[in-house]
Design a protein around this motif. Structure first.
Motif, short mmCIF file in Angstrom:
data_model
loop_
_atom_site.label_atom_id
_atom_site.label_comp_id
_atom_site.label_asym_id
_atom_site.label_seq_id
_atom_site.Cartn_x
_atom_site.Cartn_y
_atom_site.Cartn_z
N SER A 439 0.83 -1.21 0.00
CA SER A 439 0.00 0.00 0.00
C SER A 439 0.86 1.26 0.00
N GLU A 452 -4.93 11.05 1.28
CA GLU A 452 -5.55 10.02 0.45
C GLU A 452 -5.28 8.63 1.01
N THR A 456 -8.18 5.62 2.92
CA THR A 456 -8.37 4.28 2.39
C THR A 456 -8.80 3.34 3.50
N THR A 468 -2.47 3.10 7.60
CA THR A 468 -3.41 4.22 7.50
C THR A 468 -3.39 5.06 8.78
#
Length: 481
Positions: A439, A452, A456, A468
């Motif tokens: 990722s 962004e 996710t 994240t």
């Protein structure tokens, strides 16, 4: 239809062959060891298969931490002969799978050694192949086919993808019994009583970690202050801590002068006069490119002082029509980079639109326990101030899934541009870091911002949730360390 000759059947060679065949070229691939080359048959595939075994041993040993126990025994026995037979079988199977794929695309595969002919025709290139004359089928993919007459191939484009060979330290020549290169490990039938690993780069660290996890006493001899000198020092600290907790011994700032047989064991003599004794020594002191004997002088391809073929970002040598890819170029010695270099070479040679190789987007992994995965701008560039960045490090000890799995070591780190928040790099230290880095790699490749990335969805609970979470914490802080 253009005629393509590819010398070398590793990732650079076989990926290039497939691309060229898909684009309608007439492709001949020449490989002396077998389809897949040393990467598949002796290096990457075998080593990672062996390490996969060590991961199972680790899981068994650490089971009591999550409430599991065995009624029969608390120890796991590694049957090295069985393990190595599986290693060789899987490597041969992978080689056969690749050969089958190339056959479906119409690639002609020859077993033999290739070099440029002394008498070049001018507008095309002439390549002489010794020990070849018949196409290799799927059943012959994993081994050399010898005894065939020599033949000459003419090609419009040639790709050199000959890889590398383990470097031999003078005074420490492998004998295949007690003093070993990493390609000779798979002939062992019993675990070493005490393995001395010389060299603490990626290969040395991986094997030291893998054998230590299998219960072998391991001494790692490092010429540097830290193992894995090319990696994030915080990540190297984790590897050193886990390795020593497992009973491994580190000897730092110690360069090996020689390795010799000593009865049923070996003696490693260090430059400062100290000696280390063990049952086996594994030499992991780098590799050298396979560029000798290719007849490069007949076509004007030069090599640098180390024997590497210099290429540009689309894999061109200084000779029009001749490309090079993989370890023989010295450009990031990774199978993934080799494969991309090979693909880029064929796209360019056959007139396709092509994006030059972008090394700043390459993801890499060290298969130690735990793994170290990195992508993009690294620790050294950021801490030196060469690349301005905001950064955050989240220890996995605070991750819910990590707690459930009994994971106490590791972290997720992300770097982003100070003003825009664009993700420019990161690293993961975890048991499945090679999967978790993806990722962050996508964010680096596409120029995504931390906003962004933070937006996710990730599964809860999951280790990837720390990626994240790190992005979320970078969203609203001007200066994070």
């Amino acid at each position: 239809m253009r005629r393509i000759a590819i010398i070398g059947g590793g990732p650079a060679g076989y990926e290039a062959a497939q691309v060229a065949a898909e684009l309608g070229a007439e492709v001949t691939l020449i490989e002396s060891d077998g389809v897949g080359g040393a990467c598949v048959l002796y290096d990457c595939v075998p080593s990672k298969t062996l390490i996969a075994t060590s991961e199972k041993v680790t899981a068994f040993r650490d089971a009591p931490a999550v409430g599991l126990s065995s009624s029969a025994t608390s120890e796991v026995s590694v049957q090295l002969a069985v393990v190595n037979e599986r290693v060789r079988r899987l490597a041969a199977n992978q080689s056969a799978d690749i050969a089958h794929r190339l056959s479906r695309h119409g690639v002609k595969v020859l077993a033999g050694r290739a070099c440029f002919a002394p008498d070049q025709p001018g507008r095309t290139f002439a390549v002489d192949v010794s020990g070849a004359g018949e196409e290799v089928d799927d059943q012959e993919a994993g081994g050399e086919k010898a005894g065939q007459p020599s033949q000459r191939i003419e090609a419009d484009v040639v790709l050199l993808a000959t890889g590398g060979t383990p470097r031999v330290l003078p005074g420490a020549e492998p004998d295949g019994e007690r003093i070993l290169s990493w390609r000779q490990l798979y002939d062992l039938t019993e675990l070493p009583a005490h393995l001395i690993v010389v060299g603490s780069g990626v290969t040395g660290a991986e094997f030291a970690s893998g054998y230590s996890e299998m219960g072998v006493p391991v001494t790692l001899v490092s010429s540097r202050e830290k193992v894995l000198p090319g990696e994030d020092p915080e990540a190297a600290d984790v590897i050193e801590k886990v390795f020593t907790q497992r009973g491994g011994t580190l000897i730092k700032q110690a360069r090996a002068a020689s390795v010799s047989r000593l009865g049923d064991g070996v003696e490693v003599r260090l430059v400062d006069g100290r000696t280390v004794t063990g049952s086996h020594a594994l030499m992991c002191v780098g590799s050298v490119p396979n560029t000798a004997g290719l007849g490069l002088e007949h076509v004007g391809v030069a090599t640098d002082d180390s024997g590497f073929i210099e290429v540009d970002r689309v894999s061109r040598t200084q000779v029009p029509g001749i490309y090079a890819a993989g370890d023989c170029t010295g450009v990031l010695l990774l199978a993934s980079v080799a494969a991309m270099q090979g693909r880029v070479a064929m796209w360019h040679a056959l007139g396709e639109a092509v994006q030059p190789l972008r090394l700043k987007t390459v993801a890499a992994n060290v298969f130690t326990h735990p793994e170290i995965a990195t992508v993009g701008i690294g620790h050294a560039a950021v801490t030196s101030g060469a690349v301005p960045a905001r950064t955050i490090t989240l220890p996995l000890s605070g991750n819910a899934r990590a707690k459930m799995q009994g994971v106490t070591e590791g972290f997720v780190k992300i770097y982003c541009r100070p003003a825009s928040g664009v993700v420019i790099g990161g690293s993961v230290v975890a048991s499945q870091a090679s999967e978790l880095i993806h990722s962050i790699a996508v964010a680096v490749q596409l120029g995504l911002t931390v906003n962004e990335l933070a937006a996710t969805f990730t599964i809860y609970p999951s280790i990837s949730g720390s990626v994240t979470e790190a992005a979320r914490q970078l969203m609203h802080h001007d200066d994070l360390d």
